[in-house]
Design an enzyme around this catalytic site. Structure first.
Site, short mmCIF file in Angstrom:
data_model
loop_
_atom_site.label_atom_id
_atom_site.label_comp_id
_atom_site.label_asym_id
_atom_site.label_seq_id
_atom_site.Cartn_x
_atom_site.Cartn_y
_atom_site.Cartn_z
N LYS A 202 0.91 -1.08 0.17
CA LYS A 202 -0.05 -0.09 0.04
C LYS A 202 0.84 1.10 -0.04
CE LYS A 202 -3.60 -2.68 -0.27
NZ LYS A 202 -3.99 -3.46 0.86
C1 LIG Z 1 -10.15 -3.84 -0.87
C2 LIG Z 1 -9.14 -4.52 0.15
N1 LIG Z 1 -9.86 -4.38 1.35
C3 LIG Z 1 -9.27 -4.88 2.35
C4 LIG Z 1 -8.09 -5.24 2.67
C5 LIG Z 1 -7.53 -5.92 3.85
O1 LIG Z 1 -6.52 -5.20 4.36
P1 LIG Z 1 -5.25 -6.12 5.32
O2 LIG Z 1 -4.52 -6.75 4.37
O3 LIG Z 1 -4.51 -4.72 5.69
O4 LIG Z 1 -6.08 -6.76 6.22
C6 LIG Z 1 -7.29 -5.21 1.27
C7 LIG Z 1 -5.90 -5.80 1.43
O5 LIG Z 1 -5.17 -6.07 0.53
C8 LIG Z 1 -7.97 -4.76 0.10
O6 LIG Z 1 -7.06 -4.62 -0.87
#
Ligand SMILES: Cc1ncc(COP(=O)(O)O)c(C=O)c1O
Length: 403
Positions: A202
């Site tokens: 990110k």
């Molecule tokens: C659209 C979206 N929502 C939620 C998440 C979940 O985030 P995390 O990996 O920090 O738990 C991601 C992770 O890549 C994502 O791309």
């Protein structure tokens, strides 16, 4: 760079020399000496978990996105779960989201024993289609979960209007969209709650980590308790206030982000603007080049949106190509371009098929987009030479397979 004429140069997949010698991933973190020092300082301090760096990071983050409150979580997924809880999603409640997302967006509804209801996307930005969202609202609907796909803000005004009409909560999944703008407002200051992720691919990273921003003090309180077992005060507050008493008033989790992670987040946040600028430069270079290549379609950008470019997903135009996505994907990987696909539509995963009976064909726009999508490498640490390698490989592979 002028584009070469369609070429029959030997592709790496057929034994030719790859465009580059090492694999260029689709995304990766950038960590500098300041980041390392920030973490080391915290390691030498009194607080490894919830200490002074947590509110410092939250306050700086809230200021950056123009939100009143920011509440950190141990991941974007945990932050989504917190937001689903704070929105009051409970047993049998419905929440409407897009199928073209990472499973976590819909899973957070299931964590609350709610029912994810999918609505199809628009063919241009691949974000939730407000008309389909409106049509999916039922008396059981509690929340809308638009996703800012690839870093392009969803139609937030339309989502907020639908929510207002029906008394719903908008949880914007902005895990792709830190730094994006919608109608000149920062993402993070628009929806009732906005969720971010700090996974290494990110715009800024804390290893794992997430954040919810909101204007609403009640949501902020509930989110803080939810991430800390449902307890109203933290160990540090109690130590400072010199008392031992605490109460658990709701069923929460340990979803806290550590001081170590927040120290890294604070240091990374300082570089957000330059990272966004670099991502925008790369996207501009890709778009000006790829829009001239027949056989691929570049991402659409709406006039009211300034995207944050988490991903750069191109779509293949099969009318102009002699092979399918799998062949093109393999050929690009053979050139050492670490392409990826975002996303297998959530309802087509075995868990969702088995639990909810999806068979495919329910959301034709998302499904057909999925068939043609390929995410090209996009991260702020890419050099100009990396960008040109991607362009050369795409030009070569698409040129080879063009009809
Ligand atoms: C659209 C979206 N929502 C939620 C998440 C979940 O985030 P995390 O990996 O920090 O738990 C991601 C992770 O890549 C994502 O791309």
């Amino acid at each position: 760079m002028a584009l070469s004429a369609p070429t029959r140069e030997t592709l790496a997949i057929h034994g030719g020399t790859p465009v580059r010698q090492t694999l260029l991933p689709y995304g990766r973190q950038s960590i500098d000496e300041d980041d390392i020092q920030a973490v080391v300082q915290t390691l030498r301090s009194d607080w490894l978990t919830t200490g002074p760096k947590v509110p410092e990071f939250e306050d700086a983050f809230a200021a950056r996105v123009g939100a009143r409150y920011a509440v950190s979580f141990s991941s974007g997924t945990a932050a989504l779960h917190g937001a689903a809880f704070a929105a009051g999603i409970g047993s049998g409640d419905e929440a409407i989201t897009t199928p073209l997302t990472f499973a976590a967006t819909a899973n957070c509804i299931l964590y609350q024993n709610g029912i994810p209801v999918f609505a199809d996307v628009t063919p241009d930005t691949l974000n939730l289609d407000p008309e389909r969202v409106s049509a999916a609202v039922s008396p059981r609907t509690k929340a809308l979960l638009p996703v800012d796909y690839a870093g392009h803000a969803a139609d937030l005004e339309a989502m907020m209007n639908i929510a207002e009409r029906h008394g719903l909560v908008v949880i914007e999944d902005a895990c792709h969209a830190l730094g994006a703008e919608y109608k000149s407002k920062a993402v993070g200051s628009i929806a009732h709650m906005t969720v971010f992720s700090f996974h290494p691919v990110k715009h800024l990273t804390t290893g794992e980590g997430g954040m919810v921003t909101t204007e609403n003090p009640v949501y902020a309180d509930v989110l803080r308790m939810f991430r800390n077992h449902g307890i109203s005060s933290g160990a540090r507050d109690r130590q400072q206030a010199g008392h031992w008493h605490y109460e658990m008033t709701l069923l929460g989790y340990n979803y806290r982000l550590t001081d170590i992670a927040c120290a890294l987040g604070l240091s990374q946040l300082k570089k957000l603007e330059q990272n966004l600028k670099r991502r925008r430069e790369i996207a501009a270079r890709y778009t000006e080049t790829f829009r001239q290549i027949e056989g691929i379609r570049v991402p659409s950008v709406n006039a009211e949106v300034q995207p944050a470019w988490h991903l750069y997903p191109i779509r293949l135009d099969f009318a102009r190509l002699s092979v399918g996505r799998a062949e093109i994907f393999r050929a690009l990987r053979a050139e050492n371009i670490g392409v990826n696909v975002h996303y297998i539509p959530v309802h087509l995963h075995p868990y969702y098929r088995e639990r909810f009976g999806y068979r495919g064909g329910e959301f034709p726009i998302a499904e057909s987009a999925y068939e043609s999508l390929i995410s090209l490498p996009m991260f702020h640490g890419m050099s100009d030479a990396d960008v040109e390698d991607v362009i050369r490989a795409v030009d070569l592979v698409i040129g080879y397979y063009r009809k």
